[in-house]
Motif scaffolding. Structure first.
Motif, PDB file in Angstrom:
ATOM      1  N   THR A   6      34.046 -23.202  -1.809  1.00  0.00           N
ATOM      2  CA  THR A   6      33.806 -24.528  -2.376  1.00  0.00           C
ATOM      3  C   THR A   6      32.338 -24.652  -2.752  1.00  0.00           C
ATOM      4  OG1 THR A   6      34.200 -26.901  -2.036  1.00  0.00           O
ATOM      5  CG2 THR A   6      33.281 -25.702  -0.180  1.00  0.00           C
ATOM      6  N   ARG A   7      31.999 -25.754  -3.380  1.00  0.00           N
ATOM      7  CA  ARG A   7      30.603 -25.951  -3.736  1.00  0.00           C
ATOM      8  C   ARG A   7      30.152 -27.365  -3.430  1.00  0.00           C
ATOM      9  NH1 ARG A   7      32.019 -29.573  -7.300  1.00  0.00           N
ATOM     10  NH2 ARG A   7      32.942 -28.980  -9.294  1.00  0.00           N
ATOM     11  N   LEU A   8      28.881 -27.470  -2.998  1.00  0.00           N
ATOM     12  CA  LEU A   8      28.212 -28.761  -2.951  1.00  0.00           C
ATOM     13  C   LEU A   8      27.418 -28.788  -4.245  1.00  0.00           C
ATOM     14  CD1 LEU A   8      26.772 -28.625   0.713  1.00  0.00           C
ATOM     15  CD2 LEU A   8      28.931 -29.640  -0.034  1.00  0.00           C
ATOM     16  N   ALA A   9      27.666 -29.800  -5.089  1.00  0.00           N
ATOM     17  CA  ALA A   9      27.085 -29.750  -6.442  1.00  0.00           C
ATOM     18  C   ALA A   9      26.300 -31.020  -6.774  1.00  0.00           C
ATOM     19  CB  ALA A   9      28.198 -29.524  -7.461  1.00  0.00           C
ATOM     20  N   PRO A  10      25.220 -31.274  -6.044  1.00  0.00           N
ATOM     21  CA  PRO A  10      24.478 -32.502  -6.337  1.00  0.00           C
ATOM     22  C   PRO A  10      23.730 -32.436  -7.662  1.00  0.00           C
ATOM     23  CG  PRO A  10      23.300 -31.193  -4.701  1.00  0.00           C
ATOM     24  CD  PRO A  10      24.612 -30.506  -4.940  1.00  0.00           C
ATOM     25  N   SER A  11      23.642 -33.596  -8.313  1.00  0.00           N
ATOM     26  CA  SER A  11      22.749 -33.710  -9.463  1.00  0.00           C
ATOM     27  C   SER A  11      21.406 -34.173  -8.901  1.00  0.00           C
ATOM     28  CB  SER A  11      23.252 -34.776 -10.429  1.00  0.00           C
ATOM     29  OG  SER A  11      24.592 -34.544 -10.726  1.00  0.00           O
ATOM     30  N   PRO A  12      20.329 -33.519  -9.277  1.00  0.00           N
ATOM     31  CA  PRO A  12      19.041 -33.884  -8.668  1.00  0.00           C
ATOM     32  C   PRO A  12      18.437 -35.126  -9.301  1.00  0.00           C
ATOM     33  CG  PRO A  12      18.769 -32.015 -10.136  1.00  0.00           C
ATOM     34  CD  PRO A  12      20.224 -32.387 -10.189  1.00  0.00           C
ATOM     35  N   ILE A  42      22.841 -26.787  -7.499  1.00  0.00           N
ATOM     36  CA  ILE A  42      22.124 -27.973  -7.959  1.00  0.00           C
ATOM     37  C   ILE A  42      22.373 -28.100  -9.459  1.00  0.00           C
ATOM     38  CG2 ILE A  42      19.854 -29.042  -8.188  1.00  0.00           C
ATOM     39  CD1 ILE A  42      20.338 -28.688  -5.300  1.00  0.00           C
ATOM     40  N   GLU A  43      22.966 -29.223  -9.870  1.00  0.00           N
ATOM     41  CA  GLU A  43      23.379 -29.357 -11.276  1.00  0.00           C
ATOM     42  C   GLU A  43      22.262 -30.022 -12.084  1.00  0.00           C
ATOM     43  OE1 GLU A  43      27.577 -30.701 -11.267  1.00  0.00           O
ATOM     44  OE2 GLU A  43      27.892 -28.546 -11.022  1.00  0.00           O
ATOM     45  N   ASP A  44      21.253 -29.234 -12.360  1.00  0.00           N
ATOM     46  CA  ASP A  44      20.084 -29.831 -13.009  1.00  0.00           C
ATOM     47  C   ASP A  44      20.274 -30.029 -14.507  1.00  0.00           C
ATOM     48  OD1 ASP A  44      19.860 -27.104 -13.643  1.00  0.00           O
ATOM     49  OD2 ASP A  44      17.672 -27.205 -13.722  1.00  0.00           O
ATOM     50  N   LEU A  45      21.424 -29.610 -15.052  1.00  0.00           N
ATOM     51  CA  LEU A  45      21.673 -29.916 -16.466  1.00  0.00           C
ATOM     52  C   LEU A  45      22.275 -31.310 -16.631  1.00  0.00           C
ATOM     53  CD1 LEU A  45      23.129 -26.523 -17.779  1.00  0.00           C
ATOM     54  CD2 LEU A  45      20.808 -27.404 -18.031  1.00  0.00           C
ATOM     55  N   ASP A  46      22.676 -31.931 -15.512  1.00  0.00           N
ATOM     56  CA  ASP A  46      23.309 -33.262 -15.584  1.00  0.00           C
ATOM     57  C   ASP A  46      22.327 -34.351 -16.010  1.00  0.00           C
ATOM     58  OD1 ASP A  46      25.671 -32.270 -14.731  1.00  0.00           O
ATOM     59  OD2 ASP A  46      25.704 -33.282 -12.796  1.00  0.00           O
ATOM     60  N   THR A  47      21.065 -34.152 -15.692  1.00  0.00           N
ATOM     61  CA  THR A  47      20.075 -35.196 -15.988  1.00  0.00           C
ATOM     62  C   THR A  47      19.108 -34.671 -17.036  1.00  0.00           C
ATOM     63  OG1 THR A  47      19.075 -34.395 -13.959  1.00  0.00           O
ATOM     64  CG2 THR A  47      20.030 -36.564 -13.866  1.00  0.00           C
ATOM     65  N   SER A 180      27.289 -29.416 -22.039  1.00  0.00           N
ATOM     66  CA  SER A 180      27.563 -30.717 -21.430  1.00  0.00           C
ATOM     67  C   SER A 180      27.971 -30.474 -19.972  1.00  0.00           C
ATOM     68  CB  SER A 180      28.706 -31.408 -22.171  1.00  0.00           C
ATOM     69  OG  SER A 180      29.920 -30.726 -21.909  1.00  0.00           O
ATOM     70  N   TYR A 181      28.035 -31.553 -19.198  1.00  0.00           N
ATOM     71  CA  TYR A 181      28.504 -31.434 -17.812  1.00  0.00           C
ATOM     72  C   TYR A 181      29.862 -30.727 -17.764  1.00  0.00           C
ATOM     73  CZ  TYR A 181      31.481 -32.864 -13.993  1.00  0.00           C
ATOM     74  OH  TYR A 181      32.424 -32.841 -12.988  1.00  0.00           O
ATOM     75  N   GLN A 182      30.797 -31.110 -18.664  1.00  0.00           N
ATOM     76  CA  GLN A 182      32.148 -30.541 -18.619  1.00  0.00           C
ATOM     77  C   GLN A 182      32.127 -29.023 -18.777  1.00  0.00           C
ATOM     78  OE1 GLN A 182      34.448 -32.440 -17.668  1.00  0.00           O
ATOM     79  NE2 GLN A 182      33.900 -34.518 -18.303  1.00  0.00           N
ATOM     80  N   ALA A 184      29.423 -26.956 -18.383  1.00  0.00           N
ATOM     81  CA  ALA A 184      28.633 -26.297 -17.344  1.00  0.00           C
ATOM     82  C   ALA A 184      29.454 -26.155 -16.056  1.00  0.00           C
ATOM     83  CB  ALA A 184      27.349 -27.085 -17.081  1.00  0.00           C
ATOM     84  N   VAL A 185      30.150 -27.220 -15.682  1.00  0.00           N
ATOM     85  CA  VAL A 185      30.869 -27.192 -14.416  1.00  0.00           C
ATOM     86  C   VAL A 185      32.062 -26.225 -14.499  1.00  0.00           C
ATOM     87  CG1 VAL A 185      32.550 -29.079 -14.636  1.00  0.00           C
ATOM     88  CG2 VAL A 185      31.334 -28.813 -12.534  1.00  0.00           C
ATOM     89  N   THR A 186      32.708 -26.174 -15.652  1.00  0.00           N
ATOM     90  CA  THR A 186      33.869 -25.291 -15.806  1.00  0.00           C
ATOM     91  C   THR A 186      33.436 -23.823 -15.730  1.00  0.00           C
ATOM     92  OG1 THR A 186      34.891 -26.948 -17.231  1.00  0.00           O
ATOM     93  CG2 THR A 186      35.805 -24.733 -17.345  1.00  0.00           C
ATOM     94  N   VAL A 198      35.816 -30.483  -4.144  1.00  0.00           N
ATOM     95  CA  VAL A 198      35.908 -31.781  -3.474  1.00  0.00           C
ATOM     96  C   VAL A 198      34.847 -32.665  -4.117  1.00  0.00           C
ATOM     97  CG1 VAL A 198      35.768 -33.002  -1.261  1.00  0.00           C
ATOM     98  CG2 VAL A 198      36.565 -30.620  -1.318  1.00  0.00           C
ATOM     99  N   ARG A 199      35.239 -33.810  -4.650  1.00  0.00           N
ATOM    100  CA  ARG A 199      34.250 -34.680  -5.291  1.00  0.00           C
ATOM    101  C   ARG A 199      34.801 -36.091  -5.381  1.00  0.00           C
ATOM    102  NH1 ARG A 199      34.891 -31.641 -11.151  1.00  0.00           N
ATOM    103  NH2 ARG A 199      37.071 -32.225 -11.423  1.00  0.00           N
ATOM    104  N   GLY A 200      33.943 -37.019  -5.779  1.00  0.00           N
ATOM    105  CA  GLY A 200      34.336 -38.420  -5.849  1.00  0.00           C
ATOM    106  C   GLY A 200      35.379 -38.655  -6.934  1.00  0.00           C
ATOM    107  N   ASP A 202      35.538 -40.737  -9.136  1.00  0.00           N
ATOM    108  CA  ASP A 202      35.032 -41.127 -10.455  1.00  0.00           C
ATOM    109  C   ASP A 202      35.123 -39.942 -11.423  1.00  0.00           C
ATOM    110  OD1 ASP A 202      33.105 -39.901  -8.791  1.00  0.00           O
ATOM    111  OD2 ASP A 202      31.447 -40.623 -10.029  1.00  0.00           O
ATOM    112  N   LEU A 203      35.318 -38.744 -10.887  1.00  0.00           N
ATOM    113  CA  LEU A 203      35.392 -37.566 -11.766  1.00  0.00           C
ATOM    114  C   LEU A 203      36.829 -37.111 -11.990  1.00  0.00           C
ATOM    115  CD1 LEU A 203      32.236 -35.656 -10.499  1.00  0.00           C
ATOM    116  CD2 LEU A 203      32.602 -36.625 -12.771  1.00  0.00           C
ATOM    117  N   ILE A 204      37.779 -37.929 -11.554  1.00  0.00           N
ATOM    118  CA  ILE A 204      39.173 -37.472 -11.674  1.00  0.00           C
ATOM    119  C   ILE A 204      39.579 -37.282 -13.136  1.00  0.00           C
ATOM    120  CG2 ILE A 204      40.384 -39.720 -11.599  1.00  0.00           C
ATOM    121  CD1 ILE A 204      42.132 -38.154  -9.388  1.00  0.00           C
TER     122      ILE A 204
END
Ligand code: GLU
Length: 315
Positions: A6-12, A42-47, A180-182, A184-186, A198-200, A202-204
């Protein structure tokens, strides 16, 4: 059995708050209960712009809560080539196209005013779909079919959705010359061998978009998803600045102990007989995904006061 990961994927963003913390702690507890390897990404492309020091601060906050990980990925921005390769594959399959339409042009074609995201109407697609990806400060969109897409969900009640109806052709490469986020994450979930996400919740809606992208790029197998409840303020809106400063670092600066925060998260996560403070190990032993509430949770002013009780620097 395949290696489970699994991954912990915070946006900084510098604002790891109680809501994000719930997701990370639940993700971590599930991983440690079930023997999944944990990757920190660390998803630094999100911001658009990551302020100096914020990446380190995000890592430090996760550690302070008691979390750890087996490996840490380099920052996404350090190497864009995996995303460019995916774009080349998508272009060679005529699945993407450049699009310089503005938001208002897209909104106009969508007709009725739309809450939130505007649906990109298929009539706006160009007649000519290129076969080569060429990164020239233009958005690129994925051709999205009008079709129900199943997601491999283990927690939320949603089993499928139709991105063709909700968003239409969505952006996979941005005019900032970044995925984009979509996308990068894929790409990252696939190349890092992530089997459990595992995530909130809001991303369903993103889960079906990512499933479409996997299909278009040719990525298998489907990861398992757990979309967990969000934390909202008393007004029902998603936890944000308007609900006061719920950043973990702010409570920490006021002298709140991580075990106190974990005790609040434990209550939210449905752990019975909740004490006033709890270690991450005790959280992990007591947590049961089946007794986690299905609906979203509410952070109240009383919760804030409860966290600050006995905190030495709370005023
Ligand atoms: N980086 C995203 C966030 O912090 C999470 C993305 C994901 O889990 O797919 O909201």
């Amino acid at each position: 059995m395949e290696n489970q990961k699994t991954r912990l994927a915070p946006s900084p963003t510098g604002a790891l708050h109680l809501g994000n913390a719930l997701t990370f702690v639940v993700n971590w507890a599930l991983a440690r209960q079930r023997g999944w390897e944990v990757v920190l990404r660390i998803e630094d492309l999100d911001t658009p712009r990551v302020k100096p020091g914020v990446v380190e601060q995000t890592i430090e906050t996760l550690r302070w809560l008691g979390l750890d990980w087996d490996t840490q990925q380099p920052l996404q921005s350090s190497d864009l080539s995996p995303y460019i390769d995916a774009m080349r594959t998508l272009a060679s399959r005529r699945s993407v196209y450049p699009c310089s339409l503005t938001r208002s042009e897209i909104a106009e074609a969508a007709g009725a005013p739309h809450e939130g995201e505007i649906r990109f109407d298929p009539s706006l697609r160009p007649g000519d779909i290129p076969t080569l990806f060429d990164d020239t400060e233009t958005n690129w969109r994925l051709i999205v079919p009008d079709e129900d897409i199943e997601i491999n969900e283990h927690f939320a009640d949603v089993i499928s959705s139709n991105p063709g109806q909700s968003v239409g052709d969505f952006v996979v490469w941005t005019q900032r010359e970044q995925p984009s986020y979509q996308l990068a994450v894929t790409v990252d979930d696939a190349r890092q061998g992530i089997t459990h996400i595992v995530r909130g919740n809001d991303l369903i809606d993103s889960a079906a978009r990512q499933a479409l992208l996997r299909r278009a790029i040719g990525i298998e197998p489907e990861p398992h998803h757990f979309h967990t409840p969000l934390v909202r303020g008393s007004d029902g809106r998603r936890l944000a600045k308007r609900h006061g400063d719920t950043r973990i670092d702010t409570y920490r600066d006021k002298g709140v102990q991580p075990e106190r925060i974990l005790a609040l998260l434990a209550r939210w996560a449905g752990i019975p007989q909740n004490p006033g403070s709890l270690s991450i190990q005790a959280f992990t032993e007591a947590f049961r995904v089946d007794t986690m509430p299905r609906g979203d949770l509410t952070f109240t002013p009383e919760d804030d006061r409860w966290l600050l009780q006995r905190a030495p620097h709370s005023r």
